[in-house]
Design a protein around this motif. Structure first.
Motif, PDB file in Angstrom:
ATOM      1  N   TYR A 310       0.829  -1.191  -0.010  1.00 38.66           N
ATOM      2  CA  TYR A 310       0.020   0.164  -0.063  1.00 38.66           C
ATOM      3  C   TYR A 310       0.813   1.240  -0.105  1.00 38.66           C
ATOM      4  CZ  TYR A 310      -3.560  -3.203   1.056  1.00 38.66           C
ATOM      5  OH  TYR A 310      -4.384  -4.298   0.686  1.00 38.66           O
ATOM      6  N   TRP A 312       2.774   4.531  -1.392  1.00 35.53           N
ATOM      7  CA  TRP A 312       2.366   5.489  -2.386  1.00 35.53           C
ATOM      8  C   TRP A 312       3.351   6.345  -3.333  1.00 35.53           C
ATOM      9  CZ3 TRP A 312      -0.240   8.070   2.581  1.00 35.53           C
ATOM     10  CH2 TRP A 312      -1.433   7.516   2.897  1.00 35.53           C
ATOM     11  N   GLU A 313       2.878   6.435  -4.398  1.00 34.19           N
ATOM     12  CA  GLU A 313       4.014   7.007  -5.434  1.00 34.19           C
ATOM     13  C   GLU A 313       3.991   8.748  -5.064  1.00 34.19           C
ATOM     14  OE1 GLU A 313       3.010   6.181  -9.485  1.00 34.19           O
ATOM     15  OE2 GLU A 313       3.348   4.209  -9.254  1.00 34.19           O
ATOM     16  N   HIS A 316       0.964  12.292   0.657  1.00 32.36           N
ATOM     17  CA  HIS A 316      -0.543  12.597   1.309  1.00 32.36           C
ATOM     18  C   HIS A 316      -0.288  13.113   2.576  1.00 32.36           C
ATOM     19  CE1 HIS A 316      -1.413   9.234  -1.611  1.00 32.36           C
ATOM     20  NE2 HIS A 316      -2.700   9.545  -1.182  1.00 32.36           N
ATOM     21  N   ARG A 369      -4.391  13.602  -0.924  1.00 35.02           N
ATOM     22  CA  ARG A 369      -3.248  13.604  -1.978  1.00 35.02           C
ATOM     23  C   ARG A 369      -2.608  14.729  -2.870  1.00 35.02           C
ATOM     24  NH1 ARG A 369      -5.396  10.803  -5.974  1.00 35.02           N
ATOM     25  NH2 ARG A 369      -5.423  12.840  -7.361  1.00 35.02           N
ATOM     26  N   GLY A 405       3.622   6.053   2.749  1.00 35.77           N
ATOM     27  CA  GLY A 405       2.522   5.152   2.763  1.00 35.77           C
ATOM     28  C   GLY A 405       1.545   5.533   3.971  1.00 35.77           C
ATOM     29  N   ASP A 411      -6.830   4.387   6.881  1.00 33.65           N
ATOM     30  CA  ASP A 411      -6.262   5.330   5.797  1.00 33.65           C
ATOM     31  C   ASP A 411      -6.554   4.758   4.294  1.00 33.65           C
ATOM     32  OD1 ASP A 411      -5.229   6.962   7.621  1.00 33.65           O
ATOM     33  OD2 ASP A 411      -3.214   6.393   7.317  1.00 33.65           O
ATOM     34  N   VAL A 412      -6.514   3.506   4.339  1.00 31.00           N
ATOM     35  CA  VAL A 412      -6.784   2.709   2.924  1.00 31.00           C
ATOM     36  C   VAL A 412      -8.101   1.952   2.930  1.00 31.00           C
ATOM     37  CG1 VAL A 412      -4.978   3.309   1.969  1.00 31.00           C
ATOM     38  CG2 VAL A 412      -5.023   1.238   3.391  1.00 31.00           C
TER      39      VAL A 412
END
Length: 454
Positions: A310, A312-313, A316, A369, A405, A411-412
């Motif tokens: 999970y 992130w690119e 956030h 994001r 992340g 969060d996801v």
């Protein structure tokens, strides 16, 4: 001669398991519970999968193995003995048989002859294009069944009239945009359709065939040969008389259960197996769909074990954007909220505003994001510009940046819940694969070449 409409109500047994009886059968790619699945079987599945965009051979093979395991487990659970399954399977296999037993050349010839014989009347009749929803009823069905059917159709009529889409059409037969001669319809239909314009609907009504809702999709004087052909094909099937396009040799073989066509046997088995897999999915929907019963502990544990999945690119920001009447109010509100967990900020702000109505403020909490919120972009990530505003509100952020992340499973949550349920379903299939002894023949797999399949 048995009537053609039997094709739609009989489960035809012309062979089992989809396994070839030829002298040189195709090589077995894998087996499930001792049942061999051939390379040709997989090629057909792969072609179908690639037609909708799935091109990986390994991915398709895994999905096809899952499919065969579901079929095996469905048979073990005796889903094929359910009355509803048997009825639906008969219809699906009947459609396969209909295509096999009806000669396209004879059909075209028969429809052309009918059009020539009746062209004068066909061109003078009024034809209507109909979409018709029907719940079939028999003459002596109980009154309660009639009332229930009428109530369902009243609900359907209300939904369609409001431009909506019905949530379920189970048990309702639908004929879409079929042309019918007004003179040839039952009087219960004809009298209601005489004065309707395109797009108008007929409220639920009874006929000897059941209870119906209809919509007029078009009207014209006379009809084309193509539309007339559709009408005759439907009528020949419904009436069950001697079908003028029937292939006599094939029909005779079907009657005597002496058909040896392997392609037909395969298609009948595929229709049955596809329906079995669908029934398996429905029975086990509690684990293959998102389930509200998955608790926080299970999700948190799964997140901890798969945290690396999970990442992130893009960075956030987790927290809140707070806009206040002035800087003084902002300072007071920040002081009250920063000592509390995020989950309590909204309730705490309401309490503060109740105590101090002069501290006007609005707050948006969440996970932002970069690029999603102009205030977060400017104040947290130092990029972009603050939006132009006619008021003089003071804006501040409360929270922290998350670069790598999520720090918490919440969060996801939507994605995590979906992944968890898919993982749970996968582990069930893994257990079934062990139970039914899935064996993939690696030597044969190496020879499989799907790249040239079209």
């Amino acid at each position: 001669m048995r009537k053609l409409k039997l094709l739609l109500c009989l489960v035809v047994a012309v062979g089992g398991g989809g396994r070839s009886m030829a002298d040189n059968p195709p090589a077995a790619l894998f087996s499930v519970n001792g049942r061999s699945v051939t390379v040709d079987d997989f090629h057909r599945y792969y072609r179908q999968a690639r037609s909708v965009g799935e091109e990986s051979v390994n991915h398709c093979l895994n999905r096809y193995v899952d499919f065969r395991v579901k079929v095996e487990d469905a048979l073990a659970e005796r889903l094929d003995t359910l009355p509803q399954f048997r009825q639906q399977c008969a219809v699906l296999q009947g459609e396969v048989l209909k295509k096999y037993l009806i000669s396209p050349a004879r059909m075209e010839q028969a429809c052309g002859e009918m059009y020539r014989q009746r062209s004068e009347r066909l061109l003078s009749d009024t034809w209507v294009c109909l979409t018709c929803w029907t719940i079939p009823l028999r003459q002596h069905d109980p009154k309660q069944m009639e009332r229930t059917a009428e109530e369902r159709m009243q609900s359907l009529y209300a939904t369609l009239s409001a431009g909506g889409t019905p949530s379920s059409l189970e048990g309702i037969q639908v004929e879409e945009k079929v042309w019918r001669p007004l003179r040839g319809l039952l009087k219960e239909f004809a009298t209601r359709l005489e004065r309707l314009e395109d797009g108008e609907m007929v409220a639920p009504f009874f006929s000897p065939l059941g209870v119906h809702v209809m919509r007029v999709d078009g009207r014209r004087e006379g009809v084309s040969a193509e539309a007339a052909a559709q009408f005759w094909q439907r009528r020949w099937e419904a009436e069950g008389d001697r079908h003028p396009a029937l292939d006599d040799q094939r029909f005779s073989g079907w009657q005597t259960r002496s058909l040896t066509d392997l392609a037909l046997r395969r298609q009948l088995d595929e229709a049955r197996d596809g329906l079995l897999a669908t029934y398996w999915d429905l029975r086990h929907a509690d684990i293959t769909e998102l389930s509200a019963e998955v608790d926080d502990r299970q999700l948190a544990d799964y997140f901890d074990r798969h945290r690396q999945d999970y990442g992130w690119e893009l960075p956030h920001y987790k927290g809140a954007v707070v806009r206040c009447a002035d800087k003084k109010a902002a300072s007071k509100i920040r002081k009250r909220l920063k000592k509390l967990p995020v989950s309590e900020w909204t309730a705490a702000l309401r309490k503060v505003q109740a105590e101090h109505p002069e501290w006007e403020a609005e707050m948006i909490c969440g996970l932002f994001r970069i690029g999603q919120n102009a205030y977060v972009d400017k104040l947290a990530f130092r990029c972009g510009e603050l939006p132009a505003s006619s008021d003089s509100r003071y804006t501040f952020l409360l929270g922290k940046r998350l670069k790598e992340g999520p720090e918490d499973y919440r969060d996801v949550l939507p994605l995590l819940r979906s992944d968890y349920c898919q993982w749970y379903a996968s582990t069930r299939l893994q257990r079934l694969k062990a139970k039914y002894k899935v064996e993939i023949h690696e030597d044969i797999l190496k020879t499989v070449n799907c790249e040239g399949e079209k």
